[in-house]
Design an enzyme around this catalytic site. Structure first.
Site, PDB file in Angstrom:
ATOM      1  N   TYR A  45      34.200  30.891  46.976  1.00 47.35           N
ATOM      2  CA  TYR A  45      33.521  29.866  47.764  1.00 47.35           C
ATOM      3  C   TYR A  45      34.050  29.829  49.195  1.00 47.35           C
ATOM      4  O   TYR A  45      33.858  28.859  49.915  1.00 47.35           O
ATOM      5  CB  TYR A  45      33.711  28.484  47.129  1.00 47.35           C
ATOM      6  CG  TYR A  45      32.875  28.275  45.899  1.00 47.35           C
ATOM      7  CD1 TYR A  45      33.095  29.028  44.752  1.00 47.35           C
ATOM      8  CD2 TYR A  45      31.873  27.332  45.856  1.00 47.35           C
ATOM      9  CE1 TYR A  45      32.333  28.852  43.619  1.00 47.35           C
ATOM     10  CE2 TYR A  45      31.103  27.141  44.723  1.00 47.35           C
ATOM     11  CZ  TYR A  45      31.343  27.900  43.608  1.00 47.35           C
ATOM     12  OH  TYR A  45      30.587  27.712  42.475  1.00 47.35           O
ATOM     13  N   LYS A  65      40.779  36.718  35.673  1.00 49.23           N
ATOM     14  CA  LYS A  65      40.226  38.037  35.367  1.00 49.23           C
ATOM     15  C   LYS A  65      41.155  39.045  36.054  1.00 49.23           C
ATOM     16  O   LYS A  65      40.712  39.933  36.799  1.00 49.23           O
ATOM     17  CB  LYS A  65      38.785  38.119  35.897  1.00 49.23           C
ATOM     18  CG  LYS A  65      38.021  39.349  35.488  1.00 49.23           C
ATOM     19  CD  LYS A  65      37.462  39.270  34.086  1.00 49.23           C
ATOM     20  CE  LYS A  65      36.837  40.596  33.674  1.00 49.23           C
ATOM     21  NZ  LYS A  65      36.441  40.633  32.259  1.00 49.23           N
ATOM     22  N   ASP A 122      36.266  35.720  30.298  1.00 54.12           N
ATOM     23  CA  ASP A 122      35.213  36.027  29.315  1.00 54.12           C
ATOM     24  C   ASP A 122      35.664  35.673  27.898  1.00 54.12           C
ATOM     25  O   ASP A 122      34.916  35.081  27.114  1.00 54.12           O
ATOM     26  CB  ASP A 122      34.751  37.486  29.414  1.00 54.12           C
ATOM     27  CG  ASP A 122      35.888  38.467  29.613  1.00 54.12           C
ATOM     28  OD1 ASP A 122      37.012  38.032  29.921  1.00 54.12           O
ATOM     29  OD2 ASP A 122      35.667  39.679  29.449  1.00 54.12           O
ATOM     30  N   ASP A 158      33.582  26.471  37.918  1.00 55.86           N
ATOM     31  CA  ASP A 158      32.189  26.041  37.993  1.00 55.86           C
ATOM     32  C   ASP A 158      31.456  26.459  36.728  1.00 55.86           C
ATOM     33  O   ASP A 158      30.769  25.665  36.078  1.00 55.86           O
ATOM     34  CB  ASP A 158      31.562  26.700  39.233  1.00 55.86           C
ATOM     35  CG  ASP A 158      30.139  26.256  39.455  1.00 55.86           C
ATOM     36  OD1 ASP A 158      29.852  25.075  39.226  1.00 55.86           O
ATOM     37  OD2 ASP A 158      29.312  27.099  39.856  1.00 55.86           O
TER      38      ASP A 158
END
Ligand code: ATP
Length: 333
Positions: free
Chosen positions: A125, A172, A205, A229
């Site tokens: 962002y 990640k 994930d 988010d």
């Protein structure tokens, strides 16, 4: 306690409908509030030539607290997200989203009690996006040590204050070795100062899979901006929808309370939006203002309305309007 001054940002789409509901409920607790209503988004753009007027920033800085409805962000072209700009301009670095099961709501699970803490100022962002050539774009994922340490500290402090047992850092870092790697490094460093709180790490994930299969195993989730988010919407889905989850954006001596949902243009103006998320955001705001007792009364009243399955809006299986549901909560305050 004396009178509080709060900035009220109705927003657009279903914003004004749910913000009005929250305002009514907050007032019904008897806590004295002077509201300063300011516009943002499309309406402000038409009136003042900017979707984020300086007056709004000034009022929020002065009052330190705002209750905010969703503001539509044009997809693709058009002005950048007002919500994101507000968070950045005011340094509201932590986004706090408690996600709990509601009794009587046909969600998939009845034992969800998660707190999502989302870094609010950087990551994907950061707004650093550009065309490289006519067929190529790039977006920069910016992660700094300062912001990562600050959000990790916020998460562990929150866990300690609320007697939470576990903080899970979401990442990640197997792919984004540097950026998510730094985020994890900071989380580990802070975790060492909180030995009574269990610290875990989950790849985003795998976390999503785990949340869908067994959300009851998770507690506080410490997330970089974008994962926070996505994971919040997933978590909202587990408990019955976007209309149920409130959020706080917190900075140094300043906070904005809102719903996690957007402006839902598909149902705007129909009077059927679920006011729960916004009402609970109002309760979080009261708690922030030190009005704990009033905040608890609101939470209990909302719970009772769900337990009785009384006058619920269509998204949670009822046929009531926003106003009818608000009145049901009001009658239990
Ligand atoms: P944004 O990108 O601004 O967060 P979004 O595209 O995620 O917005 P939302 O506006 O949050 O979309 O809403 C998605 C859908 O969820 C809406 O179209 C609406 O049908 C439903 N929804 C969201 N909030 C509510 C609510 N308070 N009551 C009922 N339904 C809602």
């Amino acid at each position: 306690m004396g009178k509080h001054t709060v900035v009220l940002i109705p927003g657009d789409g279903i914003g004004p409908e749910v913000v009005h509901a929250a305002q009514k409920i907050v007032e019904a607790t008897g806590v004295e509030i002077e509201w300063q209503t300011v516009e943002a988004g499309t309406k402000a753009l038409e009136k003042y030539g900017t979707p984020l007027p300086e007056a709004l920033l000034k009022s929020t800085r002065r009052c330190g607290v705002a209750l905010k409805g969703p503001i539509t962000t044009p997809i693709g072209a058009g002005f950048p997200s007002v919500t994101v700009a507000l968070r950045k301009r005011l340094g509201l670095y932590a986004n706090l989203r408690p996600v709990r099961s509601f009794p009587g709501v046909p969600g998939r699970y009845q034992d969800v009690d998660l707190v999502i803490i989302r870094e609010n100022t950087e990551g994907l962002y950061s707004g650093l996006e550009q065309w490289v050539d006519a067929d190529t774009t790039e977006a920069v994922k910016r992660v700094t040590r300062g912001a990562s340490l600050r959000i990790a500290r916020f998460a562990f402090d929150y866990a300690r204050r609320h007697r939470r047992k576990m903080v899970t850092a979401v990442h990640k870092a197997n792919i984004l070795k540097l950026s998510d790697g730094l985020f994890l490094e900071c989380a580990r460093e802070v975790a060492a100062d909180y030995p009574e709180i269990e610290y875990r790490e989950r790849i985003v994930d795998a976390l999503c899979l785990n949340l869908v299969l067994d959300p009851g195993r998770h507690d506080v989730l410490l997330c970089p901006n974008l994962y926070g988010d996505i994971v919040s919407d997933l978590a909202a889905g587990l408990v019955g929808g976007l209309g149920l989850v409130p959020a706080a954006n917190i900075g140094e001596g300043m906070a904005i309370f809102e719903a996690i949902h957007g402006s839902a243009p598909d149902i705007a103006g129909q009077g059927i939006a679920n006011p729960t998320a916004m009402i609970l955001a109002g309760a979080m705001m009261l708690s922030y203002l030190g009005e704990e007792e009033a905040a608890n009364r609101i939470e209990k009243a909302v719970q009772e309305v769900y337990i009785r399955g009384e006058r619920l809006t269509p998204d949670v299986g009822g046929s009531a309007t926003t106003l009818e549901m608000t009145d049901a909560v009001l009658s239990r305050i």
